[in-house]
Design a protein around this motif. Structure first.
Motif, mmCIF file in Angstrom:
data_model
loop_
_atom_site.group_PDB
_atom_site.id
_atom_site.type_symbol
_atom_site.label_atom_id
_atom_site.label_comp_id
_atom_site.label_asym_id
_atom_site.label_seq_id
_atom_site.Cartn_x
_atom_site.Cartn_y
_atom_site.Cartn_z
ATOM 1 N N LEU A 181 -5.718 -40.511 -14.442
ATOM 2 C CA LEU A 181 -6.371 -41.519 -15.272
ATOM 3 C C LEU A 181 -7.613 -40.880 -15.861
ATOM 4 O O LEU A 181 -8.481 -40.397 -15.133
ATOM 5 C CB LEU A 181 -6.754 -42.742 -14.435
ATOM 6 C CG LEU A 181 -7.571 -43.812 -15.163
ATOM 7 C CD1 LEU A 181 -6.749 -44.450 -16.276
ATOM 8 C CD2 LEU A 181 -8.039 -44.864 -14.175
ATOM 9 N N LEU A 182 -7.678 -40.844 -17.176
ATOM 10 C CA LEU A 182 -8.830 -40.282 -17.880
ATOM 11 C C LEU A 182 -9.560 -41.422 -18.559
ATOM 12 O O LEU A 182 -8.993 -42.105 -19.414
ATOM 13 C CB LEU A 182 -8.359 -39.243 -18.908
ATOM 14 C CG LEU A 182 -9.428 -38.449 -19.627
ATOM 15 C CD1 LEU A 182 -10.234 -37.623 -18.646
ATOM 16 C CD2 LEU A 182 -8.788 -37.534 -20.656
ATOM 17 N N ARG A 183 -10.805 -41.625 -18.134
ATOM 18 C CA ARG A 183 -11.577 -42.751 -18.654
ATOM 19 C C ARG A 183 -13.030 -42.349 -18.799
ATOM 20 O O ARG A 183 -13.618 -41.820 -17.852
ATOM 21 C CB ARG A 183 -11.441 -43.908 -17.681
ATOM 22 C CG ARG A 183 -11.746 -45.242 -18.284
ATOM 23 C CD ARG A 183 -11.313 -46.327 -17.374
ATOM 24 N NE ARG A 183 -12.386 -46.598 -16.433
ATOM 25 C CZ ARG A 183 -12.354 -47.536 -15.516
ATOM 26 N NH1 ARG A 183 -11.285 -48.267 -15.379
ATOM 27 N NH2 ARG A 183 -13.356 -47.736 -14.728
ATOM 28 N N HIS A 184 -13.585 -42.580 -19.952
ATOM 29 C CA HIS A 184 -14.993 -42.253 -20.209
ATOM 30 C C HIS A 184 -15.311 -40.813 -19.822
ATOM 31 O O HIS A 184 -16.295 -40.540 -19.149
ATOM 32 C CB HIS A 184 -15.930 -43.210 -19.477
ATOM 33 C CG HIS A 184 -15.679 -44.648 -19.792
ATOM 34 N ND1 HIS A 184 -15.875 -45.182 -21.035
ATOM 35 C CD2 HIS A 184 -15.231 -45.658 -19.014
ATOM 36 C CE1 HIS A 184 -15.567 -46.466 -21.021
ATOM 37 N NE2 HIS A 184 -15.165 -46.781 -19.809
ATOM 38 N N ARG A 185 -14.420 -39.916 -20.204
ATOM 39 C CA ARG A 185 -14.580 -38.481 -19.968
ATOM 40 C C ARG A 185 -14.604 -38.082 -18.491
ATOM 41 O O ARG A 185 -15.023 -36.995 -18.127
ATOM 42 C CB ARG A 185 -15.818 -37.938 -20.664
ATOM 43 C CG ARG A 185 -15.741 -38.033 -22.167
ATOM 44 C CD ARG A 185 -16.702 -37.040 -22.787
ATOM 45 N NE ARG A 185 -16.531 -37.023 -24.213
ATOM 46 C CZ ARG A 185 -15.789 -36.142 -24.867
ATOM 47 N NH1 ARG A 185 -15.147 -35.218 -24.220
ATOM 48 N NH2 ARG A 185 -15.701 -36.177 -26.170
ATOM 49 N N SER A 186 -14.188 -38.958 -17.611
ATOM 50 C CA SER A 186 -14.014 -38.570 -16.212
ATOM 51 C C SER A 186 -12.555 -38.785 -15.848
ATOM 52 O O SER A 186 -11.895 -39.672 -16.378
ATOM 53 C CB SER A 186 -14.925 -39.375 -15.293
ATOM 54 O OG SER A 186 -14.541 -40.728 -15.275
ATOM 55 N N ALA A 187 -12.078 -37.944 -14.960
ATOM 56 C CA ALA A 187 -10.668 -37.998 -14.595
ATOM 57 C C ALA A 187 -10.522 -38.235 -13.096
ATOM 58 O O ALA A 187 -11.380 -37.846 -12.312
ATOM 59 C CB ALA A 187 -9.985 -36.686 -14.972
ATOM 60 N N ALA A 188 -9.432 -38.873 -12.733
ATOM 61 C CA ALA A 188 -9.116 -39.102 -11.327
ATOM 62 C C ALA A 188 -7.611 -39.184 -11.164
ATOM 63 O O ALA A 188 -6.908 -39.675 -12.042
ATOM 64 C CB ALA A 188 -9.760 -40.396 -10.845
ATOM 65 N N THR A 189 -7.132 -38.679 -10.046
ATOM 66 C CA THR A 189 -5.716 -38.809 -9.730
ATOM 67 C C THR A 189 -5.521 -40.165 -9.086
ATOM 68 O O THR A 189 -6.126 -40.462 -8.054
ATOM 69 C CB THR A 189 -5.266 -37.698 -8.766
ATOM 70 O OG1 THR A 189 -5.502 -36.441 -9.398
ATOM 71 C CG2 THR A 189 -3.793 -37.826 -8.429
#
Length: 141
Positions: free
Chosen positions: A48-56
């Motif tokens: 998930l890429l949101r507001h230039r931060s990513a997380a699995t």
């Protein structure tokens, strides 16, 4: 298995899971198992890429999760590139592709450490640990 079969299986999976997290975890496992074959095992992660931060948000196993974490540390990698650019990124067999000499390896690690102001040893330790090599120790420790 044809496209209609896959759509039916995914619809059933969606109806059989308790929430979105369970669905994404099951989808990642199903995808990896469906694509894996005699040429090798496939790993799957949902980023998930949101507001230039990513997380699995889901992964087929711990290895897929670890590979994603390395990408986040470097701020680059196939999943992040695919998310940012909206392109399909093909990753070849890393064992065969990434055999390089010591000088090439050091240059790769330097390219990851310099722009982020990280020590080479920290980058190298993260790579070894994520590849299942365990905690790194040196004769200086």
């Amino acid at each position: 298995m044809n496209e209609t079969d896959v759509v039916g299986l995914v619809q059933d999976m969606l109806l059989d899971t308790q929430d979105v997290q369970d669905f994404l975890d099951e989808l990642a496992r199903f995808s990896a198992e469906s694509i894996s074959g005699p040429r090798g095992r496939i790993y799957c992660g949902v980023t998930l890429l949101r507001h230039r931060s990513a997380a699995t948000v889901a992964s087929s196993n711990d290895h897929a999760q670890a590979v994603d974490e390395i990408q986040y540390q470097f701020g680059d990698g196939p999943c992040l590139r695919s998310c940012r650019e909206g392109v399909l990124v093909h990753v070849r067999d890393l064992d065969a592709q990434n055999r390089c000499g010591q000088e090439d390896a050091i240059n790769l690690i330097k390219s990851g450490s310099s722009p982020r102001n990280l020590k080479l040893r920290d980058i190298a330790a993260a790579i070894v640990e994520s590849a299942g090599g365990g905690t790194v120790t040196t004769h200086f420790d």
